[in-house]
Design a protein around this motif. Structure first.
Motif, PDB file in Angstrom:
ATOM      1  N   HIS A 321      -0.940   6.734   6.131  1.00 24.56           N
ATOM      2  CA  HIS A 321      -1.691   5.853   5.241  1.00 24.56           C
ATOM      3  C   HIS A 321      -0.857   5.290   4.097  1.00 24.56           C
ATOM      4  O   HIS A 321      -1.271   4.313   3.465  1.00 24.56           O
ATOM      5  CB  HIS A 321      -2.915   6.589   4.676  1.00 24.56           C
ATOM      6  CG  HIS A 321      -4.071   6.609   5.617  1.00 24.56           C
ATOM      7  ND1 HIS A 321      -4.141   7.464   6.696  1.00 24.56           N
ATOM      8  CD2 HIS A 321      -5.213   5.866   5.662  1.00 24.56           C
ATOM      9  CE1 HIS A 321      -5.266   7.253   7.354  1.00 24.56           C
ATOM     10  NE2 HIS A 321      -5.933   6.291   6.750  1.00 24.56           N
ATOM     11  N   ILE A 322       0.291   5.899   3.818  1.00 19.88           N
ATOM     12  CA  ILE A 322       1.146   5.366   2.755  1.00 19.88           C
ATOM     13  C   ILE A 322       1.664   4.000   3.168  1.00 19.88           C
ATOM     14  O   ILE A 322       2.184   3.816   4.277  1.00 19.88           O
ATOM     15  CB  ILE A 322       2.302   6.329   2.442  1.00 19.88           C
ATOM     16  CG1 ILE A 322       1.770   7.575   1.741  1.00 19.88           C
ATOM     17  CG2 ILE A 322       3.355   5.641   1.572  1.00 19.88           C
ATOM     18  CD1 ILE A 322       2.826   8.634   1.469  1.00 19.88           C
ATOM     19  N   ILE A 323       1.508   3.033   2.289  1.00 17.78           N
ATOM     20  CA  ILE A 323       1.942   1.661   2.549  1.00 17.78           C
ATOM     21  C   ILE A 323       3.325   1.454   1.949  1.00 17.78           C
ATOM     22  O   ILE A 323       3.501   1.537   0.728  1.00 17.78           O
ATOM     23  CB  ILE A 323       0.942   0.654   1.954  1.00 17.78           C
ATOM     24  CG1 ILE A 323      -0.421   0.792   2.640  1.00 17.78           C
ATOM     25  CG2 ILE A 323       1.469  -0.774   2.076  1.00 17.78           C
ATOM     26  CD1 ILE A 323      -1.523  -0.012   1.986  1.00 17.78           C
ATOM     27  N   ARG A 324       4.307   1.205   2.808  1.00 19.34           N
ATOM     28  CA  ARG A 324       5.632   0.831   2.300  1.00 19.34           C
ATOM     29  C   ARG A 324       5.540  -0.621   1.845  1.00 19.34           C
ATOM     30  O   ARG A 324       5.378  -1.524   2.660  1.00 19.34           O
ATOM     31  CB  ARG A 324       6.696   1.000   3.382  1.00 19.34           C
ATOM     32  CG  ARG A 324       8.116   0.747   2.875  1.00 19.34           C
ATOM     33  CD  ARG A 324       9.149   1.358   3.808  1.00 19.34           C
ATOM     34  NE  ARG A 324       9.194   0.710   5.097  1.00 19.34           N
ATOM     35  CZ  ARG A 324      10.203  -0.081   5.502  1.00 19.34           C
ATOM     36  NH1 ARG A 324      11.230  -0.325   4.712  1.00 19.34           N
ATOM     37  NH2 ARG A 324      10.180  -0.610   6.711  1.00 19.34           N
ATOM     38  N   VAL A 325       5.604  -0.822   0.541  1.00 22.50           N
ATOM     39  CA  VAL A 325       5.291  -2.142   0.005  1.00 22.50           C
ATOM     40  C   VAL A 325       6.398  -3.143   0.335  1.00 22.50           C
ATOM     41  O   VAL A 325       7.567  -2.789   0.509  1.00 22.50           O
ATOM     42  CB  VAL A 325       5.056  -2.091  -1.514  1.00 22.50           C
ATOM     43  CG1 VAL A 325       3.879  -1.183  -1.832  1.00 22.50           C
ATOM     44  CG2 VAL A 325       6.304  -1.633  -2.256  1.00 22.50           C
ATOM     45  N   ALA A 326       6.004  -4.395   0.418  1.00 28.14           N
ATOM     46  CA  ALA A 326       6.925  -5.477   0.751  1.00 28.14           C
ATOM     47  C   ALA A 326       7.875  -5.747  -0.412  1.00 28.14           C
ATOM     48  O   ALA A 326       7.510  -5.631  -1.579  1.00 28.14           O
ATOM     49  CB  ALA A 326       6.143  -6.744   1.084  1.00 28.14           C
ATOM     50  N   GLU A 327       9.105  -6.108  -0.074  1.00 26.24           N
ATOM     51  CA  GLU A 327      10.097  -6.432  -1.089  1.00 26.24           C
ATOM     52  C   GLU A 327      10.072  -7.913  -1.456  1.00 26.24           C
ATOM     53  O   GLU A 327      10.689  -8.318  -2.437  1.00 26.24           O
ATOM     54  CB  GLU A 327      11.489  -6.032  -0.600  1.00 26.24           C
ATOM     55  CG  GLU A 327      11.633  -4.527  -0.368  1.00 26.24           C
ATOM     56  CD  GLU A 327      12.981  -4.156   0.192  1.00 26.24           C
ATOM     57  OE1 GLU A 327      13.784  -5.082   0.475  1.00 26.24           O
ATOM     58  OE2 GLU A 327      13.233  -2.940   0.345  1.00 26.24           O
ATOM     59  N   ARG A 328       9.366  -8.698  -0.669  1.00 26.97           N
ATOM     60  CA  ARG A 328       9.227 -10.127  -0.969  1.00 26.97           C
ATOM     61  C   ARG A 328       7.909 -10.610  -0.384  1.00 26.97           C
ATOM     62  O   ARG A 328       7.322  -9.958   0.475  1.00 26.97           O
ATOM     63  CB  ARG A 328      10.389 -10.938  -0.376  1.00 26.97           C
ATOM     64  CG  ARG A 328      10.559 -10.792   1.113  1.00 26.97           C
ATOM     65  CD  ARG A 328      11.778 -11.556   1.615  1.00 26.97           C
ATOM     66  NE  ARG A 328      11.983 -11.370   3.042  1.00 26.97           N
ATOM     67  CZ  ARG A 328      11.374 -12.076   3.996  1.00 26.97           C
ATOM     68  NH1 ARG A 328      10.493 -13.015   3.662  1.00 26.97           N
ATOM     69  NH2 ARG A 328      11.634 -11.865   5.264  1.00 26.97           N
ATOM     70  N   ALA A 329       7.446 -11.746  -0.867  1.00 29.93           N
ATOM     71  CA  ALA A 329       6.185 -12.298  -0.390  1.00 29.93           C
ATOM     72  C   ALA A 329       6.311 -12.721   1.067  1.00 29.93           C
ATOM     73  O   ALA A 329       7.372 -13.176   1.510  1.00 29.93           O
ATOM     74  CB  ALA A 329       5.776 -13.489  -1.245  1.00 29.93           C
ATOM     75  N   PHE A 330       5.228 -12.568   1.820  1.00 32.65           N
ATOM     76  CA  PHE A 330       5.274 -12.866   3.257  1.00 32.65           C
ATOM     77  C   PHE A 330       5.533 -14.343   3.537  1.00 32.65           C
ATOM     78  O   PHE A 330       6.014 -14.707   4.608  1.00 32.65           O
ATOM     79  CB  PHE A 330       3.972 -12.442   3.940  1.00 32.65           C
ATOM     80  CG  PHE A 330       2.765 -13.238   3.516  1.00 32.65           C
ATOM     81  CD1 PHE A 330       2.423 -14.410   4.164  1.00 32.65           C
ATOM     82  CD2 PHE A 330       1.986 -12.805   2.459  1.00 32.65           C
ATOM     83  CE1 PHE A 330       1.313 -15.140   3.771  1.00 32.65           C
ATOM     84  CE2 PHE A 330       0.873 -13.522   2.066  1.00 32.65           C
ATOM     85  CZ  PHE A 330       0.530 -14.701   2.712  1.00 32.65           C
ATOM     86  N   ASP A 331       5.206 -15.212   2.570  1.00 32.73           N
ATOM     87  CA  ASP A 331       5.382 -16.645   2.810  1.00 32.73           C
ATOM     88  C   ASP A 331       6.610 -17.210   2.109  1.00 32.73           C
ATOM     89  O   ASP A 331       6.735 -18.429   1.935  1.00 32.73           O
ATOM     90  CB  ASP A 331       4.130 -17.422   2.393  1.00 32.73           C
ATOM     91  CG  ASP A 331       3.736 -17.195   0.946  1.00 32.73           C
ATOM     92  OD1 ASP A 331       4.400 -16.377   0.264  1.00 32.73           O
ATOM     93  OD2 ASP A 331       2.768 -17.838   0.489  1.00 32.73           O
TER      94      ASP A 331
END
Length: 353
Positions: A321-331
Motif C-alpha cells: 500500500h505504500i505509494i512510491r511518489v513520483a519525482e515529476r508530473a506525469f504530463d
C-alpha cells in the motif's frame, strides 16, 4: 513529495515471556524476518530503561546497535500507559493503578507526578535516539461524562480540559526542547478521542507546536467518524500513523456503544489488516498527497485472527500500500517550455504594436 517509510510494527501486543518475544534483540530479529524495516518500541522495562535512555548516550547507542544488528530501526517510542496516567478520573483509579510503578500505586497524586516524569524522560530519550516523533495517550478526566446524561454542570468540560492542559503543558515544553513531536492516539476512553476534543485541547495549550496526532483510522470507524475527511482537516498535525483495520456492523440489537459486549460480539471491532472495512488505498493516497513524513506502523489488534498471522500478513499489506511518489508530473512530457513573452501572447495580453 515524500514516500512513506515502512513497513514497521508496534511491539506492545507481541511482548511476552517466550522466545522470540522476550526482549528487544529477539523481537527486532523476529520483525525483520517478517519483512519489517522499523519497530515502534513501548517504554516497557523489559525493552528499554526509559530513565537511563534519557540520560545516557552510551546506553542509547547500545539500543541502536541492538536493533541495527537485527536489520531494523526504532521508529518511535511509545508511552501509552504512562500518558494514560497523566490524567485519571477517580472512577478508574483501581483499574489503571497497575500501569504505574509499584511504589506509587494507591497514591493518585504520586502516580500523576511519576507519569509526568516518565513523559519527560521519554522526551529526552527520543532526542538521544535521534527520533522526531513520540506516541502516547492523553489520559482522561472528562471521559465518564462523554454522554450528556445526567446533564453536565456548566463549565465541567472546560475545567477538565484546562486541568488536562496544565498537566501536559510542561511535558509538551520538554518535548519542544528535545525537538520531538508528541503524537496523541485519539482513542475512546481518552479525553482526546476525536477532532473536536483535539481542538479543545489544542486551544487549551495555546496551539502548542508539539501537540500532534497519531492517526489510527480503526478508532474512527468505531466512532463512525469520516477518517478520510479527518486527514484533510488535520494533516498538518498528523505526525505518526498506526495501520490498523476495523469493521462496524450494527444490528437491531446494538450499535456504536456495543451493549457491554466482548470484542468478538461487538458491532464495532478491530480486525487484522485487509479483514476489515477501512479503505487503506485512499488513506495511503492522502498521506502521499499531504507529504506525511513518518512511518506506516502496524498495530495488531484483532478479535479473531492469531497475532503471528496478523503480523506476517501485515508486513506485506503495508508494503503493497505504500505509494512510491513520483519525482515529476506525469504530463511533463507535454510541457510547452514557453517563456513569459509567449505566455502573455497566449493570453492575449502581449504588448500592442
Amino acid at each position: 513529495m515524500k514516500t512513506i517509510k515502512g513497513p514497521a510494527i508496534f511491539l506492545a501486543q507481541f511482548l511476552g515471556d517466550e522466545l522470540p518475544f522476550d526482549n528487544l534483540a529477539h523481537l527486532a530479529a523476529w520483525a525483520k524476518g517478517l519483512g519489517y524495516e522499523g519497530i515502534q518500541v513501548p517504554a516497557d522495562p523489559r525493552l528499554i530503561d526509559l530513565e537511563k535512555a534519557a540520560t545516557s548516550d552510551a546506553y542509547c547507542d547500545e539500543l541502536r546497535r541492538t536493533v541495527s544488528d537485527a536489520g531494523v530501526c526504532i521508529t518511535e517510542l511509545s508511552t501509552h500507559l504512562q500518558g494514560q496516567l497523566v490524567a485519571v478520573h477517580p472512577a478508574y483509579d483501581a483499574l489503571f493503578d497497575g500501569f504505574a510503578a509499584p511504589h506509587v500505586r494507591g497514591n493518585p497524586a504520586a502516580r500523576t507526578e511519576w507519569a509526568i516524569a516518565q513523559m519527560k524522560y521519554a522526551a529526552a530519550a527520543s532526542r538521544r535516539l535521534g527520533l522526531s516523533a513520540h506516541v502516547s495517550f492523553s489520559g482522561a478526566l472528562a471521559w465518564p461524562y462523554f454522554y450528556p446524561w445526567p446533564q453536565r454542570p456548566a463549565g465541567l468540560v472546560e475545567e477538565a480540559f484546562a486541568e488536562l492542559a496544565a498537566r501536559w503543558r510542561p511535558i509538551l515544553d520538554a518535548f519542544d526542547e528535545a525537538g520531538v513531536d508528541v503524537c496523541y492516539e485519539l482513542h475512546p476512553g481518552e479525553d482526546l478521542h476525536d477532532g473536536v476534543t483535539f481542538e479543545r485541547f489544542l486551544k487549551a495549550v495555546g496551539n502548542h507546536p508539539r501537540a500532534n496526532i497519531l492517526f489510527d483510522p480503526s478508532h474512527y470507524v468505531l466512532q463512525q467518524l469520516d477518517y478520510l475527511a479527518f486527514i484533510d482537516i488535520y494533516h498538518e498535525r498528523i505526525k505518526a500513523f498506526h495501520v490498523k483495520d476495523a469493521e462496524f456492523r450494527p444490528s437491531g440489537r446494538q450499535g456504536v456503544y456495543g451493549g457491554y459486549s466482548g470484542w468478538v460480539e461487538r458491532a464495532g471491532r478491530f480486525r487484522s489488516l485487509g479483514d476489515g472495512q477501512i479503505d487503506f488505498k485512499a488513506i495511503f493516497s492522502k498521506m502521499a498527497q499531504y507529504d506525511f513524513p513518518g512511518w506506516a506502523v502496524l498495530e495488531w489488534e484483532c478479535a479473531l485472527k492469531h497475532p503471528e498471522d496478523g503480523a506476517r500478513e501485515g508486513a506485506v499489506f503495508i508494503r503493497d500500500h505504500i505509494i512510491r511518489v513520483a519525482e515529476r508530473a506525469f504530463d511533463d512530457f507535454a510541457g510547452s517550455g514557453a517563456n513569459r513573452e509567449q505566455l502573455r501572447g497566449v493570453l492575449g495580453i502581449g504588448e500592442k504594436s
